[in-house]
Each structure stands twice: as structure tokens, then as C-alpha cells.
Design a protein around this motif. Structure first.
Motif, short mmCIF file in Angstrom:
data_model
loop_
_atom_site.label_atom_id
_atom_site.label_comp_id
_atom_site.label_asym_id
_atom_site.label_seq_id
_atom_site.Cartn_x
_atom_site.Cartn_y
_atom_site.Cartn_z
N VAL A 42 -32.66 -27.29 38.90
CA VAL A 42 -33.93 -27.52 38.22
C VAL A 42 -34.57 -26.17 37.94
CG1 VAL A 42 -36.17 -28.67 38.29
CG2 VAL A 42 -34.20 -29.71 39.44
N GLY A 43 -34.54 -25.77 36.68
CA GLY A 43 -35.10 -24.48 36.29
C GLY A 43 -34.07 -23.63 35.57
N ALA A 44 -34.37 -23.27 34.32
CA ALA A 44 -33.44 -22.47 33.51
C ALA A 44 -33.95 -21.05 33.31
CB ALA A 44 -33.19 -23.14 32.16
N GLY A 54 -32.03 -19.72 38.18
CA GLY A 54 -31.24 -20.91 37.88
C GLY A 54 -30.00 -20.59 37.06
N ASP A 75 -34.40 -28.14 32.44
CA ASP A 75 -35.68 -27.46 32.32
C ASP A 75 -36.58 -28.28 31.42
OD1 ASP A 75 -37.83 -25.47 31.59
OD2 ASP A 75 -36.54 -24.17 32.80
N ARG A 76 -37.80 -28.48 31.85
CA ARG A 76 -38.71 -29.30 31.04
C ARG A 76 -39.11 -28.59 29.75
NH1 ARG A 76 -44.30 -28.97 34.64
NH2 ARG A 76 -44.65 -26.72 34.40
N SER A 132 -35.22 -22.55 27.97
CA SER A 132 -34.63 -21.61 28.93
C SER A 132 -35.38 -20.28 28.84
CB SER A 132 -33.15 -21.42 28.65
OG SER A 132 -32.94 -20.97 27.32
N GLN A 161 -32.33 -28.70 28.00
CA GLN A 161 -33.72 -28.30 27.83
C GLN A 161 -34.57 -29.51 27.44
OE1 GLN A 161 -34.22 -24.59 25.58
NE2 GLN A 161 -32.03 -24.23 25.78
N GLU A 181 -37.16 -33.26 32.21
CA GLU A 181 -37.97 -33.00 33.39
C GLU A 181 -37.42 -33.75 34.60
OE1 GLU A 181 -42.72 -32.72 34.49
OE2 GLU A 181 -42.07 -33.69 32.62
N ALA A 209 -37.29 -23.31 40.20
CA ALA A 209 -38.33 -23.44 39.18
C ALA A 209 -39.44 -22.41 39.32
CB ALA A 209 -38.92 -24.86 39.25
N SER A 221 -41.98 -24.31 41.63
CA SER A 221 -41.09 -24.91 42.62
C SER A 221 -41.83 -25.77 43.62
CB SER A 221 -40.30 -23.81 43.35
OG SER A 221 -39.43 -23.13 42.46
#
Length: 397
Positions: free
Chosen positions: A10-12, A16, A34-35, A38, A176, A179, A209, A213
Motif C-alpha cells: 500500500v503506497g507507490a 513501496g 495507491d489511491r 505513483s 493507481q 484505495e 504509505a 501510514s
């Protein structure tokens, strides 16, 4: 392997991305969520520092030294993993020069540099003549200066995208606009992730994240004391190069290590490949308030002119800011969460995430795959370490 380990990250951002690449290279089934876009958060809001100069002896310095070696290796590996024409990472051992302008600052700087040398850092005390050879426009009001030739820099957005592209080449999926909403559980163990695009099976979930996070961890039913720490940077108009290293005042180390929530400003000045000068750095904990305020810009400018008086006549063209992932004991959180089997953390690097990303990924890789590392460095960053335990609350939802 008979069963490919399924890992959802979780997290680009760059942490990550580095983790995705190293796990995909080892044959894991990797999905990065990633919500947003990137490299759209903290990784796009910094200067790309890989610094030893601001770290005293201890676990974080050892992780930085490991990361410097990893950057040298990975730069070469990426030449084979990226398509022709991919932008250069702009990796540069530009070196850092730390300057003191008061007697108190000089005493603290020289003592700090001496302690660093005992841990293998090259910290060369230079006299005023040598300092001005290195930086001709530096203030004449010097009381001490230390050169750190190991300090390096990389273009953070390009580096993040390069690591993600390499991860894709090894089979990772980058999603991308998706969430993470919470865990899929089988008893007390994670078996997947609920997302805005539907469930994704997973043997392990890595929260990378950055300053978000803590919010993501809460969705998985655990408390993680990662909070945003705001920073702002000024950007000047283009000019001929007049700053040749990363130059900062001796107050910077104290600002990095402080846990204060109020505004702290120390001077960090450096040139970019585009010909601009970046002026930082501020630190302030005020949640995710992203306003750029005149009081912060004025403080940054005033501090910078103490180091480089010529900046008084230079035009500032813009300012930008970002959020660093702050942890109360000032150490990254890397490892499995004992409260929820299958949940892993790779966060809390504050302003050092670019530099520490590769070593963080390597540590997590070894832990996830159960590989012996030959040292105990990973234990220093585990989520249940004694210095972080008082800040932990909550069990699996």
C-alpha cells in the motif's frame, strides 16, 4: 517455489516502489496500490537526499550506509531492467558542507562530526580557506565547517518511477487510483485486502504509505504513531551555478532530531541540474494542513541569507511543500506487526525515505522470505521495539 508469496504493498512512493522491485525480482506475486498517482506524495516533495551528514552513530546511520552501497549496485542493475531512453536517475555524490556561524554551533558541530567518524563516516573538518574554495559565495562569518563527501542525491520522482518500471518488468502490478479499505481475515490472519476496486488476495500486506501510514494502519485495526511533519522549500530563478554542494547550517541536525511540533527552521541550500537553487528546510507538525505561509517563507529566506548573502538579490519563483512521516522515537518502522499476522510496515523515515528506501526494501525482503541476514539491524526498527511500545495501542479489528 511451489507457492508464490502474494504481497500487496500500500503506497507507490519510493519505499513501496523499492520493496515491490526487490520482492518481484525474488519471484513474489506483487501488487502495489495507491489511491493517487505513483510518486504523488512525499516522494515528490523532497530534494532526493541520501545523507550521512545528519545522522549520529546508531541504527539509522547503519541503514543509511547500507543504502548508499545499495544505490551503487541498483543503479547498475537498472541499466538492464529499464527500457532504452528512460530518464537518468541524476544520482550524484555532490557532498555536503555543514557550516557553523557561532561559537556554540561550532562546538556542537565538531563534537558531532567526531562521533560520526567513530562509525565510519567521512567527516573532514575544513578551515575557512578550504570552505571558501569549496563554496566561494559562502558567508565569511564562519566558526567551523565540516565536509561530508559521501552525501549524495538522486532525482526522487525519476528514481521512484524507475523502481516501479523495474518491478513491472519482473511481473509486479501497479494499480493507481485504488484505495486500501481494510483487511480480509481468516481468523486472526490476513488473507487479503479490501479495496475500492474489490478484494485482492494476499499472504502479506506492506504499509508503505509515508505520512498516511497511520491512517492506513487504522483501517487494518492497529494504531501506528506515524504523523505528518510539514516541510516547505523555496525555489529561486535560474542562475549560473553558485552553490556546489548541499550546504546547511549546524542547526539542521538538531531540527531533524527534535520532536517539537512548533515551527523549526534551519538553512539548507543547494543547486539543481536545472540551474535553480533550493532553499529549505522547515519542520512543523500541524496535521495535513498544506497551506504555504508567508511566515515560513520569510524564516527560510532569512536563514539562507546568513549562509549565502548573495541570495538577498535573487528572485524566488515558487515554493512547494510536503509531509514527512514522523515517528516519536525518530526511527523508521520496518517489519511485521505482532498484533496482526501478515501485516508489515515500511514507513516512518521522516525526511530520509529517499535515501533509506533501498536498504528498507532489502530488510523487508529478507524478513518476509525468512532469510538470515547475518546481523540484527532489522530488530532495531521492528514495530514493537521498546522505544515505540509506549505509543502503540490497538489490536487486530
Amino acid at each position: 517455489m511451489s507457492h508464490r508469496l502474494k504481497v500487496v504493498i500500500v503506497g507507490a512512493g519510493i519505499v513501496g516502489a523499492a520493496t515491490a522491485r526487490v520482492l518481484a525480482r525474488s519471484g513474489c506475486d506483487v501488487t502495489v496500490l495507491d489511491r493517487g498517482a505513483s510518486a504523488g506524495g512525499t516522494s515528490s516533495g523532497g530534494e532526493g537526499n541520501i545523507l550521512v551528514s545528519d545522522k549520529g552513530p546508531g541504527a539509522e546511520l547503519r541503514l543509511t550506509q547500507r543504502s548508499l552501497a545499495a544505490w551503487a549496485r541498483v543503479r547498475e542493475e537498472l541499466r538492464d531492467e529499464l527500457p532504452a531512453g528512460f530518464p537518468d536517475l541524476e544520482f550524484e555524490h555532490k557532498g555536503g558542507l555543514v557550516a557553523a556561524t557561532t561559537a556554540t554551533g561550532a562546538e556542537a558541530l565538531l563534537a558531532f562530526a567526531a562521533s560520526q567518524r567513530t562509525a565510519g563516516v567521512v567527516a573532514e573538518v575544513v578551515d575557512a580557506h578550504r570552505a571558501h574554495e569549496l563554496e566561494p559565495d559562502l558567508t565569511r562569518d564562519l566558526t567551523a565547517a565540516v565536509l561530508y563527501p559521501q552525501d549524495a542525491q538522486v532525482q526522487p520522482v525519476i528514481a521512484t518511477e524507475a523502481l516501479l518500471a523495474a518491478a513491472r518488468r519482473h511481473g509486479a502490478r501497479i494499480r493507481q487510483g485504488v484505495e486500501a479499505l481494510g483487511p480480509v481475515l481468516s481468523g486472526p490472519t490476513i488473507t487479503g485486502v479490501r479495496t475500492s476496486a474489490g478484494p485482492i488476495p494476499a499472504d502479506a500486506v506492506v504499509i508503505a504509505a509515508g505520512p498516511w501510514s497511520g491512517d492506513v494502519a487504522a483501517r487494518f485495526g492497529v494504531t501506528l504513531p506515524v504523523r505528518p511533519r510539514r516541510g516547505t522549500v523555496l525555489v529561486t530563478a535560474r542562475m549560473r551555478q553558485r552553490v556546489f554542494h548541499k550546504v546547511y547550517d549546524a542547526d539542521y541536525v538538531g531540527a531533524v532530531g527534535s520532536g517539537a511540533a512548533d515551527l523549526m527552521v534551519s538553512s539548507v541550500v543547494e543547486s539543481t541540474a536545472a540551474g535553480t537553487v533550493l532553499i529549505g528546510s522547515s519542520r512543523e507538525r500541524r496535521g495535513f494542513d498544506d497551506r504555504i505561509e508567508a511566515r515560513v517563507l520569510a524564516a527560510l529566506a532569512a536563514k539562507a541569507m546568513l549562509l549565502f548573502p548573495f541570495l538577498a538579490g535573487v528572485q524566488v519563483i515558487r515554493a512547494y511543500g510536503g509531509f514527512r512521516p514522523f515517528v516519536p522515537d525518530h526511527l523508521p518502522v520496518i517489519g511485521e506487526d505482532p498484533r496482526l499476522p501478515g501485516l508489515w510496515h515500511a514507513t516512518g523515515h521522516e525526511g530520509a525515505g529517499i535515501g533509506l528506501s533501498l536498504a528498507t526494501a532489502d530488510l523487508l525482503h529478507d524478513q518476509l522470505l525468512g532469510l538470515a541476514t547475518g546481523d540484527d539491524l532489522g530488530h532495531e526498527f521492528r514495530p514493537d521495539r521498546p522505544s515505540l511500545t509506549p505509543h502503540l495501542e490497538g489490536a487486530a479489528a
